[in-house]
Design an enzyme around this catalytic site. Structure first.
Site, PDB file in Angstrom:
ATOM      1  N   ASN A   9       0.865  -1.179   0.000  1.00 46.16           N
ATOM      2  CA  ASN A   9       0.000   0.000   0.000  1.00 46.16           C
ATOM      3  C   ASN A   9       0.905   1.234   0.000  1.00 46.16           C
ATOM      4  OD1 ASN A   9      -1.789   2.059   0.511  1.00 46.16           O
ATOM      5  ND2 ASN A   9      -2.237   1.435   2.620  1.00 46.16           N
ATOM      6  N   LYS A  11       0.154   4.281  -0.297  1.00 52.14           N
ATOM      7  CA  LYS A  11      -0.466   5.470   0.314  1.00 52.14           C
ATOM      8  C   LYS A  11      -0.244   6.703  -0.585  1.00 52.14           C
ATOM      9  CE  LYS A  11       0.210   3.333   4.764  1.00 52.14           C
ATOM     10  NZ  LYS A  11       0.234   3.487   6.205  1.00 52.14           N
ATOM     11  N   HIS A  96      -9.380   1.077   5.059  1.00 44.35           N
ATOM     12  CA  HIS A  96      -8.079   1.226   5.719  1.00 44.35           C
ATOM     13  C   HIS A  96      -8.248   2.144   6.936  1.00 44.35           C
ATOM     14  CE1 HIS A  96      -3.938   2.447   6.464  1.00 44.35           C
ATOM     15  NE2 HIS A  96      -3.590   1.334   5.854  1.00 44.35           N
ATOM     16  N   GLU A  98      -6.587   4.536   8.019  1.00 50.04           N
ATOM     17  CA  GLU A  98      -6.407   5.967   7.746  1.00 50.04           C
ATOM     18  C   GLU A  98      -7.681   6.558   7.147  1.00 50.04           C
ATOM     19  OE1 GLU A  98      -2.731   5.570   5.576  1.00 50.04           O
ATOM     20  OE2 GLU A  98      -1.759   4.956   7.448  1.00 50.04           O
ATOM     21  N   GLU A 166      -5.269  -5.145  10.643  1.00 49.71           N
ATOM     22  CA  GLU A 166      -4.224  -4.141  10.846  1.00 49.71           C
ATOM     23  C   GLU A 166      -4.478  -3.396  12.155  1.00 49.71           C
ATOM     24  OE1 GLU A 166      -2.321  -2.932   6.901  1.00 49.71           O
ATOM     25  OE2 GLU A 166      -4.127  -1.738   7.110  1.00 49.71           O
ATOM     26  N   GLY A 172       2.598   2.043  10.759  1.00 51.91           N
ATOM     27  CA  GLY A 172       3.527   3.155  10.585  1.00 51.91           C
ATOM     28  C   GLY A 172       4.225   3.568  11.874  1.00 51.91           C
ATOM     29  N   SER A 212       3.564  -2.420  10.349  1.00 50.58           N
ATOM     30  CA  SER A 212       5.024  -2.445  10.511  1.00 50.58           C
ATOM     31  C   SER A 212       5.642  -3.807  10.169  1.00 50.58           C
ATOM     32  CB  SER A 212       5.420  -2.002  11.923  1.00 50.58           C
ATOM     33  OG  SER A 212       4.986  -0.672  12.154  1.00 50.58           O
TER      34      SER A 212
END
Ligand code: PEP
Length: 250
Positions: A9, A11, A96, A98, A166, A172, A212
């Protein structure tokens, strides 16, 4: 036997030219190295079509990072599944963290997107995961179950769907869930899917881990019985790191 799947991904990173360069390197390695797992990359919207053209020969799948649930119309800034399919996408990432945290996506909007994407013939990567606060409050099971159940409401066929677990606190941040923590949630998701559908459907469902993942921890994560590959953020932006993770998946 479930075929593992590793998807990068990207991003909001990489121009069209940068995307083509990275995609070309990944396609060359993935297409020639005896890689057995399924490999995908999710560039930003402007690069999708051009990246699709450079990876087509290699078997690397093209994924979008988001979609809208309407076909077209007055939805400034949005991209429909019809457009993604026409641009050559095989997969679309939906829900996702985010998107959920920064753009207000709910289980209800995620569900609309899942249904639309599957109806369009796209494969879906449905992302679920708890925040740090939710984990510390001991409600990981409840939160992830609600994301799965509500995200899949009225979806009768999930053969073209992958779930990505996730944990938000691991995305991240450099903090990876331990292989035991990840396995526990993956097994719970699979058990819930068996209840919602049936055991055979649950046994076929691929559940990726994301958060991660690096070359140094991929092997032990992917060795767990219910972890069927990874959704990779930061480490997918360097071809060597990404391909080391792909190789860890087989
Ligand atoms: C992600 O955003 O899906 C992700 C897993 O990111 P990272 O690998 O950087 O934690």
């Amino acid at each position: 036997m479930r075929r593992k799947i590793v998807v990068g991904n990207w991003k909001m990173n990489n121009t069209i030219a940068e995307s083509i360069e990275l995609a070309t390197e990944i396609a060359e390695k993935a297409g020639s190295d005896g890689v057995t797992c399924e490999v995908g990359i999710a560039p930003a919207f402007p690069a999708l079509y051009e990246v699709g053209k450079v990876i087509e020969w290699s078997g690397v799948k093209l994924a979008a990072q988001n979609c809208h649930y309407e076909n077209d119309g007055a939805f400034t800034g949005e991209v429909s599944t019809r457009m993604l399919a026409a641009a050559g996408c095989n997969y679309v990432i939906i829900g996702h963290s985010e998107r959920r945290q920064l753009f207000g996506e709910t289980n209800a909007t995620v569900n609309l997107k899942v249904k639309k994407a599957l109806a369009e013939g796209l494969r879906v990567i449905l992302c679920v995961g708890e925040t740090l606060d939710e984990r510390e409050r001991g409600v990981t099971g409840e939160i992830v179950t609600a994301q799965v159940v509500e995200g899949l409401a009225d979806v009768s066929d999930i053969s073209n769907l992958v779930i990505a677990y996730e944990p938000v606190w691991a995305i991240g941040t450099g903090k990876t869930a331990t292989k035991e923590q990840a396995q526990e949630v993956h097994a719970m998701i699979r058990a819930r899917v068996a209840k919602l559908y049936d055991q055979k459907t649950a046994d076929h469902l691929r559940i990726q881990y994301g958060g991660s993942v690096k070359p140094s921890n991929a092997v032990e994560l992917f060795a767990m019985p219910d972890i069927d590959g990874g959704l990779i953020g930061g480490a997918s932006l360097k071809a060597d790191d990404f391909m080391a993770i792909v190789e860890a998946a087989g």
